[in-house]
Design a protein around this motif. Structure first.
Motif, mmCIF file in Angstrom:
data_model
loop_
_atom_site.group_PDB
_atom_site.id
_atom_site.type_symbol
_atom_site.label_atom_id
_atom_site.label_comp_id
_atom_site.label_asym_id
_atom_site.label_seq_id
_atom_site.Cartn_x
_atom_site.Cartn_y
_atom_site.Cartn_z
ATOM 1 N N TRP A 180 38.688 34.543 -8.348
ATOM 2 C CA TRP A 180 38.302 35.428 -9.451
ATOM 3 C C TRP A 180 37.866 34.653 -10.684
ATOM 4 C CZ3 TRP A 180 38.559 40.800 -9.083
ATOM 5 C CH2 TRP A 180 39.267 41.330 -7.995
ATOM 6 N N MET A 181 36.953 35.241 -11.427
ATOM 7 C CA MET A 181 36.576 34.923 -12.810
ATOM 8 C C MET A 181 36.381 33.439 -13.106
ATOM 9 S SD MET A 181 35.999 37.683 -14.360
ATOM 10 C CE MET A 181 35.888 37.047 -16.032
ATOM 11 N N PRO A 182 35.347 32.813 -12.523
ATOM 12 C CA PRO A 182 35.061 31.424 -12.894
ATOM 13 C C PRO A 182 34.554 31.327 -14.331
ATOM 14 C CG PRO A 182 33.318 32.300 -11.498
ATOM 15 C CD PRO A 182 34.397 33.337 -11.525
ATOM 16 N N MET A 183 35.093 30.347 -15.058
ATOM 17 C CA MET A 183 34.714 30.099 -16.449
ATOM 18 C C MET A 183 34.518 28.591 -16.634
ATOM 19 S SD MET A 183 34.829 33.158 -17.877
ATOM 20 C CE MET A 183 34.993 32.927 -19.659
ATOM 21 N N PHE A 184 33.530 28.211 -17.441
ATOM 22 C CA PHE A 184 33.217 26.805 -17.627
ATOM 23 C C PHE A 184 34.201 26.105 -18.556
ATOM 24 C CE2 PHE A 184 29.109 28.311 -16.132
ATOM 25 C CZ PHE A 184 28.724 27.274 -15.281
ATOM 26 N N LYS A 185 34.458 24.844 -18.258
ATOM 27 C CA LYS A 185 35.180 23.988 -19.192
ATOM 28 C C LYS A 185 34.220 23.614 -20.331
ATOM 29 C CE LYS A 185 38.224 21.068 -17.595
ATOM 30 N NZ LYS A 185 38.890 19.974 -16.843
ATOM 31 N N PRO A 186 34.740 23.238 -21.483
ATOM 32 C CA PRO A 186 33.881 22.984 -22.650
ATOM 33 C C PRO A 186 32.818 21.908 -22.439
ATOM 34 C CG PRO A 186 36.154 23.248 -23.342
ATOM 35 C CD PRO A 186 36.175 23.209 -21.848
ATOM 36 N N ASP A 187 33.079 20.936 -21.563
ATOM 37 C CA ASP A 187 32.090 19.887 -21.335
ATOM 38 C C ASP A 187 31.131 20.219 -20.200
ATOM 39 O OD1 ASP A 187 33.691 19.618 -19.115
ATOM 40 O OD2 ASP A 187 34.277 17.533 -19.504
ATOM 41 N N SER A 188 31.201 21.455 -19.677
ATOM 42 C CA SER A 188 30.303 21.948 -18.626
ATOM 43 C C SER A 188 30.439 21.194 -17.303
ATOM 44 C CB SER A 188 28.831 21.895 -19.076
ATOM 45 O OG SER A 188 28.623 22.636 -20.259
ATOM 46 N N SER A 189 31.530 20.449 -17.116
ATOM 47 C CA SER A 189 31.673 19.623 -15.917
ATOM 48 C C SER A 189 32.387 20.331 -14.782
ATOM 49 C CB SER A 189 32.438 18.342 -16.255
ATOM 50 O OG SER A 189 33.785 18.649 -16.610
ATOM 51 N N ALA A 190 33.098 21.410 -15.088
ATOM 52 C CA ALA A 190 33.927 22.055 -14.080
ATOM 53 C C ALA A 190 34.137 23.522 -14.444
ATOM 54 C CB ALA A 190 35.275 21.339 -13.955
ATOM 55 N N LEU A 191 34.723 24.266 -13.518
ATOM 56 C CA LEU A 191 35.038 25.667 -13.702
ATOM 57 C C LEU A 191 36.533 25.889 -13.573
ATOM 58 C CD1 LEU A 191 32.288 27.282 -11.439
ATOM 59 C CD2 LEU A 191 32.349 27.380 -13.928
ATOM 60 N N THR A 192 37.041 26.848 -14.324
ATOM 61 C CA THR A 192 38.385 27.351 -14.088
ATOM 62 C C THR A 192 38.263 28.703 -13.383
ATOM 63 O OG1 THR A 192 38.495 28.512 -16.215
ATOM 64 C CG2 THR A 192 39.259 26.228 -16.169
ATOM 65 N N PHE A 193 39.270 29.063 -12.595
ATOM 66 C CA PHE A 193 39.300 30.362 -11.924
ATOM 67 C C PHE A 193 40.713 30.585 -11.426
ATOM 68 C CE2 PHE A 193 38.589 27.262 -8.664
ATOM 69 C CZ PHE A 193 39.125 27.758 -7.487
ATOM 70 N N TYR A 194 40.989 31.765 -10.890
ATOM 71 C CA TYR A 194 42.290 31.963 -10.266
ATOM 72 C C TYR A 194 42.104 32.509 -8.864
ATOM 73 C CZ TYR A 194 42.236 36.857 -12.091
ATOM 74 O OH TYR A 194 41.921 38.153 -12.410
ATOM 75 N N SER A 195 43.069 32.139 -7.981
ATOM 76 C CA SER A 195 42.901 32.374 -6.553
ATOM 77 C C SER A 195 44.267 32.549 -5.884
ATOM 78 C CB SER A 195 42.171 31.188 -5.927
ATOM 79 O OG SER A 195 42.164 31.265 -4.516
ATOM 80 N N ASN A 196 44.283 33.345 -4.813
ATOM 81 C CA ASN A 196 45.513 33.502 -4.018
ATOM 82 C C ASN A 196 45.474 32.633 -2.771
ATOM 83 O OD1 ASN A 196 43.634 34.906 -2.514
ATOM 84 N ND2 ASN A 196 44.901 36.735 -2.245
#
Length: 268
Positions: free
Chosen positions: A92-108
């Motif tokens: 769910w809900m991928p969001m970029f890290k401030p340096d655009s190098s990676a994504l945050t998200f949550y998963s089961n």
């Protein structure tokens, strides 16, 4: 609407295929006017954009509610679409890290929901927050790249800020003491570019949305922005003084967070 033939040899029925594709609107931040809407994809399925990278090169997307729910990445012009996760877990809900190098998200992926990070090439996937016996979700980094805002608990009632080393735990993360909103639950969604404010949606005990609020991280105070936002999608303008969000009826609004003045964005 199934119907069987008289001899029972075949069945006819009605089917429907629904598609949701990302689109882009040119926008002038000075005049606050939008341009023409342009589809970035023309695929079958539900591909919804969730964030734009700070460097403007990439879009994060989620195929929400499909049988296999993953996160995707593509260029801001709609090219180079790729699937970053490919498993039976609900991501769910991928969001970029401030340096655009990676994504945050949550998963089961491990049975319950945990907060994760993954690089844009699909490598270096690791947990950002893990609470044994509890779900965590909605992870989003502050502009400084060190503070991580996320929810935890059975109903995501707790709002916390974690810092390295990862994963954050109940012992290392700090619970934010949110002022009471008459029984409403705040779901934080984004930081302002200057790191001063956290924007969030308000959900009633019934589950329905009831507008947006701003949380002043340093002062610990809340200010209501609106009471008619449709869902929890809200984005900050780069100047950190205005936000953009949807209201019912598919109207796109822009609002000054100091004066609270707002108006609908004129889209061609």
């Amino acid at each position: 609407l199934p119907h069987v033939s008289a001899d029972g040899s075949f069945l006819v029925f009605r089917s429907m295929s629904q598609s949701v594709n990302p689109a882009a609107i040119t926008f002038d931040p000075a005049t606050e006017r939008g341009g023409e809407v342009r589809l970035l994809q023309h695929r079958t399925g539900n591909l919804m954009p969730t964030d734009a990278s700070p460097d403007g090169k990439w879009l994060a997307l989620n195929n929400i509610f499909e049988r296999q729910q993953d996160i995707f990445l593509m260029r801001s012009d709609g090219t180079e679409l790729s699937r970053l996760t490919d498993d039976i877990a609900r991501d769910w809900m991928p969001m970029f890290k401030p340096d655009s190098s990676a994504l945050t998200f949550y998963s089961n992926r491990d049975g319950k929901y945990d907060s994760w990070s993954i690089r844009l090439d699909g490598s270096n996937r690791f947990k950002l927050a893990e609470f044994p016996g509890e779900d965590t979700g909605n992870p989003v980094f502050a502009p400084d790249g060190r503070r991580l805002l996320f929810n935890a608990g059975a109903n995501y009632d707790d709002i916390l800020i974690g810092t390295p080393p990862w994963p954050a735990t109940r012992k290392t993360a700090t619970v934010l003491k949110m002022p009471d909103l008459g029984g409403g639950r705040i779901s934080p969604t984004s930081w302002s570019r200057d790191g001063r404010w956290v924007a969030g949606a308000v959900f009633q005990p019934s589950g329905g949305g009831k507008g947006n609020v701003l949380y002043n991280v340093a002062a610990g105070t809340i200010r209501r922005l609106s009471d008619d936002a449709d869902g929890n999608e809200l984005a900050w303008m780069p100047d950190s003084t205005r936000v953009v969000y949807w209201v019912s009826g598919d109207k796109l609004m822009i609002q000054d967070v100091a004066s609270l003045k707002r108006h609908a964005i004129d889209v061609k």
